[in-house]
Enzyme design. Structure first.
Site, short mmCIF file in Angstrom:
data_model
loop_
_atom_site.label_atom_id
_atom_site.label_comp_id
_atom_site.label_asym_id
_atom_site.label_seq_id
_atom_site.Cartn_x
_atom_site.Cartn_y
_atom_site.Cartn_z
N LYS A 74 8.21 18.05 15.49
CA LYS A 74 7.86 19.29 15.69
C LYS A 74 9.02 20.37 16.29
O LYS A 74 9.37 21.52 15.80
CB LYS A 74 6.68 19.32 16.91
CG LYS A 74 5.51 18.86 16.60
CD LYS A 74 4.61 19.83 15.64
CE LYS A 74 3.26 19.07 15.44
NZ LYS A 74 2.42 19.80 14.40
N LYS A 76 -5.45 19.56 3.75
CA LYS A 76 -5.22 20.89 3.92
C LYS A 76 -3.83 21.60 3.46
O LYS A 76 -3.55 22.50 3.13
CB LYS A 76 -5.86 21.40 5.17
CG LYS A 76 -7.44 21.45 5.28
CD LYS A 76 -7.87 21.95 6.57
CE LYS A 76 -7.35 21.12 7.85
NZ LYS A 76 -8.33 19.90 7.98
N LYS A 89 -2.90 12.16 -1.42
CA LYS A 89 -4.09 12.30 -0.75
C LYS A 89 -4.60 13.85 -0.47
O LYS A 89 -3.74 14.54 -0.03
CB LYS A 89 -4.31 11.35 0.55
CG LYS A 89 -3.64 11.90 1.81
CD LYS A 89 -3.82 10.96 2.85
CE LYS A 89 -3.23 11.49 4.23
NZ LYS A 89 -3.32 11.04 5.32
#
Length: 333
Positions: free
Chosen positions: A112, A198, A195
């Site tokens: 992050k 979103k 896979k």
């Protein structure tokens, strides 16, 4: 007495087919076998600074979808993280014994910090501590987690053991992962990018309340080969993805028909995708109807949230009464 399972659901948008056949179907099993607490992690979502409207709408949608799809408030405890103030209190206590060095070494924090350098907030740094508070608040012993959360769960064990050692007690159990690997169905996306996710984009993803026209358009645009395969040729990854999706929603006879066509080298991908779109709509339609009906019933959603909050707070209050006593705080007030 049943063992306690705790799992958080982050309000990050609509559920898709991968969520449904992945972790969610395991939640339905867990609520039958364990004393299960499923919470909507709205505190966690604040690390990305959502607007009040977006946060409220996302929480409502997650609650509506999980109830519509089968989580039963009578069989498990479903609540909003922010409705249980004891979560924040235990988070504070655990933070006092969490060290900067170990938090900075967490893989997800380092990622992050690399990808969003302008938003390296304290909530990101102490994310594993809040996750530990969520689990330990109910003295959870089983936690269904994916690969990306395994390090956080290990830190939850570290914080539990550190508390026990520091205060010379055996209060918090060591939470262990519920292995779902053998039961998870990996649902592929429509763009041959891996896979269903979103993050791969709208074109890749089938949502559980997808409108029929949008669903049809997405599937008809799904990636396949440029032309029919030669007889006996192996399936490409893109074509295999669509066969995998068909296996979730179509009859064995339908799958066998197109499998034979592919083996013979005569498959027409347009017809193949039309059939997949038809079968997918038959599967999605009742889910869409249930989700939309639940989203339209705010009174019931509020009642379910209040019922879950009451159950969760009752358990959390007892945990924190004992924690405060162990630490040395008065419980008179």
């Amino acid at each position: 007495m049943k063992e306690v399972v705790v799992s958080g659901i982050r309000p990050t948008g609509k559920l898709h087919l991968g969520n449904f056949f992945g972790a969610f179907k395991n939640f339905l099993t867990l609520q039958e076998q364990y004393d299960s607490y499923f919470f909507i992690a709205d505190y966690h979502s604040l690390t990305t600074h959502p607007t009040p409207g977006d946060l409220k709408g996302s929480v409502k949608r997650v609650l509506a979808e999980y109830i519509a799809l089968g989580l039963d408030p009578e069989k498990c405890t479903i609540y909003l993280q922010s409705d249980v103030p004891q979560t924040a209190e235990l988070y504070l206590f655990l933070n006092m014994n969490a060290y900067l060095g170990e938090l900075e070494r967490v893989t997800s924090f380092k990622e992050k910090a690399r990808t969003q350098p302008n938003n390296i907030n304290a909530g990101l740094l102490t994310y594993p501590v809040l996750m530990a508070a969520d689990i330990l608040l109910h003295r959870g012993v089983k936690v269904p987690v994916g690969k990306d959360q395994e390090q956080h769960l290990e830190m939850s064990r570290t914080f539990a053991n550190r508390f026990n050692r520091l205060y010379n007690c055996d209060f918090f159990p060591e939470p262990q992962a519920v292995s779902l690997g053998d039961n998870l169905v990996k649902v592929p996306g429509l763009t041959d990018s891996g896979k269903m996710s979103k993050s791969a984009g709208e074109a890749d993803t089938i949502y559980l309340n997808e409108e029929a026209s949008v669903l049809n358009k997405k599937i008809m645009r799904a990636v396949t080969d440029s032309g029919p395969a030669e007889a006996g040729a192996p399936r490409s990854s893109a074509v295999q993805n669509l066969f995998d999706l068909m296996a979730l929603v179509s009859s064995p006879e339908t799958i066998e028909f197109f499998d034979n066509q592919h083996k013979a080298g005569g498959i027409r991908y347009g017809d193949f995708k039309k059939q997949l779109a038809t079968d997918m709509e038959l599967f999605i339609a009742p889910l869409r109807e249930k989700i939309d009906a639940m989203l339209g019933n705010e009174k019931l959603l509020d009642e379910i949230a209040a019922f879950g909050a009451e159950k969760a707070r009752k358990n959390a209050q007892e945990t924190m009464r004992q924690v405060r006593d162990i630490i040395g705080f008065s419980n008179k007030y």
